[in-house]
Design a protein around this motif. Structure first.
Motif, PDB file in Angstrom:
ATOM      1  N   GLN A  39       0.843  -1.190   0.000  1.00 39.93           N
ATOM      2  CA  GLN A  39       0.000   0.000   0.000  1.00 39.93           C
ATOM      3  C   GLN A  39       0.875   1.234   0.000  1.00 39.93           C
ATOM      4  O   GLN A  39       1.640   1.464   0.943  1.00 39.93           O
ATOM      5  CB  GLN A  39      -0.930   0.004   1.207  1.00 39.93           C
ATOM      6  N   ALA A  40       0.768   2.005  -1.077  1.00 39.77           N
ATOM      7  CA  ALA A  40       1.482   3.269  -1.182  1.00 39.77           C
ATOM      8  C   ALA A  40       0.602   4.385  -0.624  1.00 39.77           C
ATOM      9  O   ALA A  40      -0.628   4.248  -0.571  1.00 39.77           O
ATOM     10  CB  ALA A  40       1.840   3.542  -2.639  1.00 39.77           C
ATOM     11  N   PRO A  41       1.194   5.498  -0.221  1.00 39.16           N
ATOM     12  CA  PRO A  41       0.405   6.603   0.326  1.00 39.16           C
ATOM     13  C   PRO A  41      -0.684   7.052  -0.638  1.00 39.16           C
ATOM     14  O   PRO A  41      -0.431   7.274  -1.829  1.00 39.16           O
ATOM     15  CB  PRO A  41       1.446   7.697   0.538  1.00 39.16           C
ATOM     16  N   ALA A  92       6.310   1.400  -0.854  1.00 41.49           N
ATOM     17  CA  ALA A  92       5.027   1.137  -0.199  1.00 41.49           C
ATOM     18  C   ALA A  92       5.294   0.456   1.138  1.00 41.49           C
ATOM     19  O   ALA A  92       6.416   0.040   1.423  1.00 41.49           O
ATOM     20  CB  ALA A  92       4.145   0.235  -1.060  1.00 41.49           C
ATOM     21  N   VAL A  93       4.235   0.349   1.915  1.00 47.11           N
ATOM     22  CA  VAL A  93       4.264  -0.546   3.062  1.00 47.11           C
ATOM     23  C   VAL A  93       3.833  -1.919   2.555  1.00 47.11           C
ATOM     24  O   VAL A  93       2.802  -2.041   1.894  1.00 47.11           O
ATOM     25  CB  VAL A  93       3.332  -0.065   4.186  1.00 47.11           C
ATOM     26  N   TYR A  94       4.643  -2.924   2.868  1.00 47.80           N
ATOM     27  CA  TYR A  94       4.365  -4.278   2.416  1.00 47.80           C
ATOM     28  C   TYR A  94       3.805  -5.099   3.574  1.00 47.80           C
ATOM     29  O   TYR A  94       4.353  -5.090   4.678  1.00 47.80           O
ATOM     30  CB  TYR A  94       5.635  -4.928   1.877  1.00 47.80           C
ATOM     31  N   THR A 119       5.750  -3.636   6.732  1.00 44.68           N
ATOM     32  CA  THR A 119       7.138  -3.175   6.764  1.00 44.68           C
ATOM     33  C   THR A 119       7.341  -2.221   5.592  1.00 44.68           C
ATOM     34  O   THR A 119       6.893  -2.473   4.478  1.00 44.68           O
ATOM     35  CB  THR A 119       8.120  -4.370   6.707  1.00 44.68           C
ATOM     36  N   GLN A 120       8.006  -1.102   5.865  1.00 43.74           N
ATOM     37  CA  GLN A 120       8.175  -0.048   4.858  1.00 43.74           C
ATOM     38  C   GLN A 120       9.307  -0.396   3.902  1.00 43.74           C
ATOM     39  O   GLN A 120      10.416  -0.747   4.330  1.00 43.74           O
ATOM     40  CB  GLN A 120       8.479   1.282   5.548  1.00 43.74           C
TER      41      GLN A 120
END
Length: 125
Positions: A39-41, A92-94, A119-120
């Motif tokens: 998920q990206a900002p 992204a956050v994975y 995790t970023q």
């Protein structure tokens, strides 16, 4: 109940590699299908890759095909995501996720039962 803990994120230059790990608790890990999402900002959570209980069926989202590899070690209750040739758009956050219904192909977040905290991953250009 399954608890998932991701690790391995960080900052990397474009073209570099990272390996994410997701450690799972619980005796039934080997019966679940596992997946990675990101998920990206400002964006929705998107499917990255999925692996069935045995590792014999693997699916990738088109943007990561040929660059990312998902794998699992049921003896260690761990699933991995090897990410090569990283691009800034991979930032992204994975998250790793577990699906109690392993016989289907599930590519939407709502189909998964358990989630890690994320995790970023940041890829600089």
């Amino acid at each position: 109940q399954v608890q998932l803990v991701e690790s391995g994120g960080g900052l990397v230059q474009a073209g570099g590699s990272l390996r994410l790990s997701c450690a799972a608790s619980g005796r039934t890990f080997s019966t679940y299908a596992m997946a990675w999402f990101r998920q990206a900002p400002g964006k929705e959570r998107e499917f990255v890759a999925r692996i069935n209980w045995s590792g014999g069926r693997i699916y990738y989202a088109d943007p990561v095909k040929g660059r990312f590899t998902i794998s699992r070690d049921n003896a260690k209750n761990t699933v991995y995501l090897q990410m090569n040739s990283l691009k800034p758009e991979d930032t992204a956050v994975y998250y790793c996720a577990a699906d109690k219904r392993p016989l289907r192909l599930a590519t939407t977040a709502g189909q998964y039962d358990y989630w890690g905290q994320g995790t970023q991953v940041t890829v600089s250009s």
